[in-house]
Design an enzyme around this catalytic site. Structure first.
Site, PDB file in Angstrom:
ATOM      1  N   GLU A   1       0.827  -1.201   0.000  1.00  0.00           N
ATOM      2  CA  GLU A   1       0.000   0.000   0.000  1.00  0.00           C
ATOM      3  C   GLU A   1       0.867   1.259   0.000  1.00  0.00           C
ATOM      4  O   GLU A   1       1.952   1.282   0.579  1.00  0.00           O
ATOM      5  CB  GLU A   1      -0.895  -0.004   1.246  1.00  0.00           C
TER       6      GLU A   1
ATOM      7  N   CYS B   1       3.670   8.556   0.390  1.00  0.00           N
ATOM      8  CA  CYS B   1       4.233   7.744   1.469  1.00  0.00           C
ATOM      9  C   CYS B   1       4.506   6.340   0.929  1.00  0.00           C
ATOM     10  O   CYS B   1       3.585   5.577   0.663  1.00  0.00           O
ATOM     11  CB  CYS B   1       3.228   7.727   2.620  1.00  0.00           C
TER      12      CYS B   1
ATOM     13  N   CYS C   1       6.863  -6.270   8.058  1.00  0.00           N
ATOM     14  CA  CYS C   1       8.050  -5.702   8.730  1.00  0.00           C
ATOM     15  C   CYS C   1       8.450  -6.636   9.849  1.00  0.00           C
ATOM     16  O   CYS C   1       7.599  -7.176  10.549  1.00  0.00           O
ATOM     17  CB  CYS C   1       7.710  -4.329   9.296  1.00  0.00           C
TER      18      CYS C   1
ATOM     19  N   CYS D   1       6.790  -3.751  15.930  1.00  0.00           N
ATOM     20  CA  CYS D   1       6.365  -2.794  16.959  1.00  0.00           C
ATOM     21  C   CYS D   1       4.937  -3.141  17.404  1.00  0.00           C
ATOM     22  O   CYS D   1       4.076  -3.413  16.565  1.00  0.00           O
ATOM     23  CB  CYS D   1       6.431  -1.367  16.426  1.00  0.00           C
TER      24      CYS D   1
ATOM     25  N   CYS E   1       1.840  -1.381  15.731  1.00  0.00           N
ATOM     26  CA  CYS E   1       1.829  -1.187  14.273  1.00  0.00           C
ATOM     27  C   CYS E   1       1.236  -2.389  13.536  1.00  0.00           C
ATOM     28  O   CYS E   1       1.678  -3.527  13.725  1.00  0.00           O
ATOM     29  CB  CYS E   1       3.261  -0.941  13.800  1.00  0.00           C
TER      30      CYS E   1
ATOM     31  N   CYS F   1      -0.832   6.504   9.496  1.00  0.00           N
ATOM     32  CA  CYS F   1       0.414   5.883   9.988  1.00  0.00           C
ATOM     33  C   CYS F   1       0.123   4.608  10.748  1.00  0.00           C
ATOM     34  O   CYS F   1      -0.707   4.597  11.653  1.00  0.00           O
ATOM     35  CB  CYS F   1       1.111   6.788  11.009  1.00  0.00           C
TER      36      CYS F   1
HETATM   37  N1  SAH Z   1       9.501   1.465   9.869  1.00  0.00           N
HETATM   38  C1  SAH Z   1       9.684   2.857   9.860  1.00  0.00           C
HETATM   39  C2  SAH Z   1       8.800   3.578   8.859  1.00  0.00           C
HETATM   40  C3  SAH Z   1       7.390   3.092   8.726  1.00  0.00           C
HETATM   41  S1  SAH Z   1       6.349   3.319  10.134  1.00  0.00           S
HETATM   42  C4  SAH Z   1       9.506   3.449  11.245  1.00  0.00           C
HETATM   43  O1  SAH Z   1       9.009   2.747  12.130  1.00  0.00           O
HETATM   44  O2  SAH Z   1       9.895   4.590  11.429  1.00  0.00           O
HETATM   45  C5  SAH Z   1       6.031   5.075  10.041  1.00  0.00           C
HETATM   46  C6  SAH Z   1       5.574   5.691  11.346  1.00  0.00           C
HETATM   47  O3  SAH Z   1       4.269   5.232  11.710  1.00  0.00           O
HETATM   48  C7  SAH Z   1       6.486   5.368  12.520  1.00  0.00           C
HETATM   49  O4  SAH Z   1       6.873   6.516  13.233  1.00  0.00           O
HETATM   50  C8  SAH Z   1       5.598   4.493  13.347  1.00  0.00           C
HETATM   51  O5  SAH Z   1       5.959   4.515  14.676  1.00  0.00           O
HETATM   52  C9  SAH Z   1       4.233   5.047  13.101  1.00  0.00           C
HETATM   53  N2  SAH Z   1       3.153   4.139  13.516  1.00  0.00           N
HETATM   54  C10 SAH Z   1       3.171   2.784  13.483  1.00  0.00           C
HETATM   55  N3  SAH Z   1       1.990   2.288  13.931  1.00  0.00           N
HETATM   56  C11 SAH Z   1       1.216   3.338  14.257  1.00  0.00           C
HETATM   57  C12 SAH Z   1      -0.137   3.462  14.752  1.00  0.00           C
HETATM   58  N4  SAH Z   1      -0.915   2.399  14.964  1.00  0.00           N
HETATM   59  N5  SAH Z   1      -0.605   4.720  14.964  1.00  0.00           N
HETATM   60  C13 SAH Z   1       0.157   5.794  14.691  1.00  0.00           C
HETATM   61  N6  SAH Z   1       1.419   5.739  14.216  1.00  0.00           N
HETATM   62  C14 SAH Z   1       1.945   4.517  13.993  1.00  0.00           C
HETATM   63 FE1  SF4 Z   2       8.048  -1.808  11.216  1.00  0.00          FE
HETATM   64 FE2  SF4 Z   2       5.746  -0.692  11.891  1.00  0.00          FE
HETATM   65 FE3  SF4 Z   2       7.757  -0.728  13.624  1.00  0.00          FE
HETATM   66 FE4  SF4 Z   2       7.897   0.870  11.448  1.00  0.00          FE
HETATM   67  S1  SF4 Z   2       6.435   1.029  13.144  1.00  0.00           S
HETATM   68  S2  SF4 Z   2       9.490  -0.501  12.288  1.00  0.00           S
HETATM   69  S3  SF4 Z   2       6.796  -0.433   9.964  1.00  0.00           S
HETATM   70  S4  SF4 Z   2       6.672  -2.534  12.830  1.00  0.00           S
END
Ligand code: SAH
Ligand code: SF4
Length: 345
Positions: free
Chosen positions: A84, A97, A104, A108, A111, A322
């Site tokens: 996406e 974006c 991934c 996290c 996420c 995000c």
């Molecule tokens: N992997 C990279 C880039 C992709 S994630 C990273 O983690 O930086 C992009 C951003 O989205 C990151 O700052 C991440 O912490 C944020 N993000 C992930 N899950 C989220 C959620 N459920 N709500 C809001 N932001 C989120």
């Molecule tokens: Fe991966 Fe999501 Fe963590 Fe970014 S926020 S590093 S996309 S698991």
């Protein structure tokens, strides 16, 4: 392919050197869709080249349009997965974006991409195709690597894609208009910074190492202080902008102790922290910090000398915000891309 790759190709074929530059012009300036359109290459050369190479342009599978104007495009990958890409209009800006991986492996806890685990890396071509193939391409003002995946876990393809986006032989976009977001593993980050001069956003989420390792399990082997020390060191002779991101999770990382320790960790850096409202999804019991408390947290950071902003949530109704980018394999309900919902029409 980068100009370097095209040069190697020209050498292998015993073509004159200038041919590499001709090919990059066709690919990145004239946007050809197949080798046969490369009209100043002899027919026999085109045929031979087509046996080993292809211009792999893939139109989007579908587009979802949010009530706030954000669009989410999906693309099929070589491995028949779906990725996406979000397109976010904000005033004069149109930000794309990009995804760098299918899923991934950092995992996290907040996420949705992380919950998919890692299904595979995108090639440089698959990363670039997300830009190349959307109808709004020529109006895009900014690009962020903030979609699916941890870009530094797919370093070679991401570096090649950044070159093709920014070099004059490529799409020629300004480096200041490109931001790579990462959890910041020091070793690949060092290599990336040595080679690419774009902006950086580091996902911090907590100033406490142990807690960070729980929230961002894939950072377990890494030392937060080492990361910050490296960024400070770089900042001395490197004018590129580094900012930080911090997802606000109710009762988890939003206490005033967190604010104070974050301000202390980043004290003296010429930086900015972006507070991201948590976007909830099924599959965990995390809760967003209430907006009034996010404001208090921001004020506390500012009071301690850090520049802090709250990021506006965009594309929530189409799961383009995000952290919500995540895909099943093809086959779920889709809205095909048609002339009707294409803004170019
Ligand atoms: N992997 C990279 C880039 C992709 S994630 C990273 O983690 O930086 C992009 C951003 O989205 C990151 O700052 C991440 O912490 C944020 N993000 C992930 N899950 C989220 C959620 N459920 N709500 C809001 N932001 C989120
Ligand atoms: Fe991966 Fe999501 Fe963590 Fe970014 S926020 S590093 S996309 S698991």
């Amino acid at each position: 392919m980068t100009l370097e790759g095209l040069t190697t190709l020209a050498e292998q074929r015993q073509w004159p050197r200038y041919r590499a530059r001709q090919l990059s012009d066709w690919l990145y300036h004239h946007h050809v869709e197949q080798i046969d359109e490369i009209s100043n290459l002899a027919r026999s050369d085109r045929e031979l080249l087509s046996q080993s190479h292809a211009v792999r342009v893939r139109p989007p599978l579908e587009v979802h349009i949010s009530s706030d104007g954000t669009r989410k495009y999906t693309f099929e990958t070589d491995s028949q997965d779906v990725i996406e890409t979000a397109l976010i209009p904000e005033g004069e800006r149109l930000t794309l974006c990009l995804s760098s991986q299918v899923g991934c492996r950092v995992g996290c806890v907040f996420c949705a991409t992380g919950a998919m685990r890692l299904r595979g890396n995108l090639s440089a071509g698959e990363i670039l195709n997300q830009y190349r193939s959307i109808p709004e391409r020529d109006r895009i003002t900014n690009i962020v690597f903030m979609g699916m995946g941890e870009p530094l876990d797919n370093l070679t393809a991401v570096i090649d894609a950044v070159y093709a986006l920014t070099e004059q032989w490529g799409y020629g976009m300004s480096r200041r208009r490109i931001t790579l977001s990462t959890v910041g593993k020091p070793e690949p980050l060092r290599r990336f910074l040595d080679r690419c001069d774009v902006r950086l956003a580091v996902s911090l989420h907590t100033p406490f190492q142990e807690e960070r390792r729980r929230l961002l399990p894939g950072t377990r082997g890494y030392d937060l202080n080492e990361l910050i020390a490296m960024l400070r060191e770089r900042a001395k002779d490197d004018s590129r902008r580094v900012s930080f991101e911090y997802v606000m999770l109710d009762g988890v990382n939003d206490s005033m102790e967190h604010a104070d320790a974050t301000a202390a960790l980043l004290a003296g850096m010429d930086t900015r922290i972006n507070l991201i409202p948590f976007h909830p999804w099924d599959g965990n019991n995390l809760v967003p910090t209430p907006p009034a408390h996010i404001t208090r947290f921001r004020d506390r950071l500012e009071h301690r000398g850090l520049t802090a902003t709250v990021r506006a949530t965009r594309g929530l109704d189409i799961d383009a915000a995000c952290g919500l980018l995540a895909t099943q394999r093809p086959g779920r309900a889709t809205e095909p891309v048609s002339a009707e919902n294409s803004p170019a029409s």
